[in-house]
Write a protein that holds these residues in place. Structure first.
Motif, PDB file in Angstrom:
ATOM      1  N   LEU A 262     -15.277  22.214  60.739  1.00 12.77           N
ATOM      2  CA  LEU A 262     -14.013  21.750  60.183  1.00 12.77           C
ATOM      3  C   LEU A 262     -13.881  22.341  58.784  1.00 12.77           C
ATOM      4  O   LEU A 262     -14.775  22.198  57.950  1.00 12.77           O
TER       5      LEU A 262
ATOM      6  N   ALA B 164     -23.476  16.712  60.148  1.00 16.98           N
ATOM      7  CA  ALA B 164     -23.316  17.352  61.464  1.00 16.98           C
ATOM      8  C   ALA B 164     -24.557  17.028  62.304  1.00 16.98           C
ATOM      9  O   ALA B 164     -24.613  16.025  62.998  1.00 16.98           O
ATOM     10  N   LYS B 165     -25.600  17.871  62.176  1.00 16.83           N
ATOM     11  CA  LYS B 165     -26.825  17.611  62.956  1.00 16.83           C
ATOM     12  C   LYS B 165     -27.860  16.810  62.166  1.00 16.83           C
ATOM     13  O   LYS B 165     -28.904  16.439  62.700  1.00 16.83           O
ATOM     14  N   GLY B 166     -27.587  16.614  60.892  1.00 20.34           N
ATOM     15  CA  GLY B 166     -28.440  15.740  60.085  1.00 20.34           C
ATOM     16  C   GLY B 166     -29.543  16.439  59.315  1.00 20.34           C
ATOM     17  O   GLY B 166     -30.300  15.796  58.579  1.00 20.34           O
ATOM     18  N   SER B 167     -29.651  17.771  59.449  1.00 19.18           N
ATOM     19  CA  SER B 167     -30.773  18.473  58.821  1.00 19.18           C
ATOM     20  C   SER B 167     -30.760  18.337  57.290  1.00 19.18           C
ATOM     21  O   SER B 167     -31.802  18.045  56.677  1.00 19.18           O
ATOM     22  N   ALA B 168     -29.590  18.537  56.669  1.00 22.54           N
ATOM     23  CA  ALA B 168     -29.507  18.477  55.198  1.00 22.54           C
ATOM     24  C   ALA B 168     -29.847  17.075  54.697  1.00 22.54           C
ATOM     25  O   ALA B 168     -30.668  16.904  53.779  1.00 22.54           O
TER      26      ALA B 168
ATOM     27  N   ASP C 172     -23.267  13.418  50.316  1.00 16.73           N
ATOM     28  CA  ASP C 172     -22.964  14.796  50.749  1.00 16.73           C
ATOM     29  C   ASP C 172     -21.584  14.842  51.388  1.00 16.73           C
ATOM     30  O   ASP C 172     -20.995  13.807  51.698  1.00 16.73           O
TER      31      ASP C 172
ATOM     32  N   ASN D 277     -13.981  21.669  49.709  1.00 13.79           N
ATOM     33  CA  ASN D 277     -15.057  22.668  49.733  1.00 13.79           C
ATOM     34  C   ASN D 277     -14.808  23.938  48.939  1.00 13.79           C
ATOM     35  O   ASN D 277     -15.682  24.802  48.864  1.00 13.79           O
TER      36      ASN D 277
ATOM     37  N   LYS E 118     -19.206  14.102  61.512  1.00 10.16           N
ATOM     38  CA  LYS E 118     -18.738  14.536  62.829  1.00 10.16           C
ATOM     39  C   LYS E 118     -19.547  13.749  63.855  1.00 10.16           C
ATOM     40  O   LYS E 118     -20.677  14.096  64.181  1.00 10.16           O
TER      41      LYS E 118
END
Ligand code: 5GP
Length: 190
Positions: free
Chosen positions: A20, A128-132, A124, A27, A156
């Motif tokens: 997105l 998204a996938k949670g890595s950060a 943050d 951003n 998301k």
């Protein structure tokens, strides 16, 4: 957060690969009055937790965290994505797989900026996938500080990050949760 959801509907662009684009307000160009409302909302959600420090990740997290920090009246520490000669002393680090770039790197912070008696709020822009977020949480754990909460602007919800982070017992709250964005149509959860 209704104002944020309206802004996403008005200005966000759905790109391929579940990305997105919110460059016109979050951003790239920053809408400061919207960021002020986002900061107030984070304070409503986490203001009773006696937060002592906000922790984020460069680059987009910095503006959001800095404006929110004015309501909490605490410093902001941001994790760096690249090593530089300016990083010195004991360094805490944790690996991240970048959702948007597909690359892996370590996020790093000087240990002296996170204290064992700190109550940390992570902030943050996206989940998204949670890595950060999990890498930031890992750094907080390494520092010995308490992770009191994590505030995300846009989650998301159709990706696995939220589930993963909540299953770790992290007090995660997102201001807008997107249920789906198929064929360019953005649908929010609730
Ligand atoms: P995760 O680590 O949860 O997979 O991804 C979160 C990070 O990737 C955020 O810090 C954010 O910068 C970036 N990101 C993930 N998804 C998106 C997206 O859809 N749009 C934008 N602009 N950034 C994203």
């Amino acid at each position: 957060m209704e104002l944020l959801k309206q802004r996403i509907i008005k200005d966000a662009i759905v790109r391929g690969g579940n990305v997105l684009k919110v460059d016109s307000f979050l951003n790239h160009q920053l809408d400061i009055s919207l960021l002020n409302e986002i900061g107030k909302e984070f304070y409503k959600l986490f203001g009773d937790l006696n937060i002592t420090r906000i922790f984020t990740i460069e680059a987009s997290g910095i503006a959001i965290a800095s404006i929110a920090a004015q309501y909490f009246n605490v410093p902001v520490v941001f994790a760096k994505k690249a090593f530089s000669k300016n990083l010195e002393g004991e360094i805490l680090k944790s690996p991240v797989t970048s959702f948007t770039k597909g690359t892996s790197y370590d996020v790093m912070v000087e240990a002296k900026f996170l204290h064992t008696d700190d109550r940390i709020l992570i902030i943050d822009d996206f989940l998204a996938k949670g890595s950060a977020l999990l890498a930031l949480a890992d750094i907080v754990k390494q520092s010995g500080a308490t992770l009191s909460g994590a505030g995300i602007v846009i989650e998301k919800g159709f990706q696995e990050g939220g589930k993963l982070v909540r299953s770790e017992g992290i007090n995660l709250k997102s201001l807008a949760v997107i249920k789906s964005m198929d064929e360019g149509k953005i649908v929010f959860s609730e």
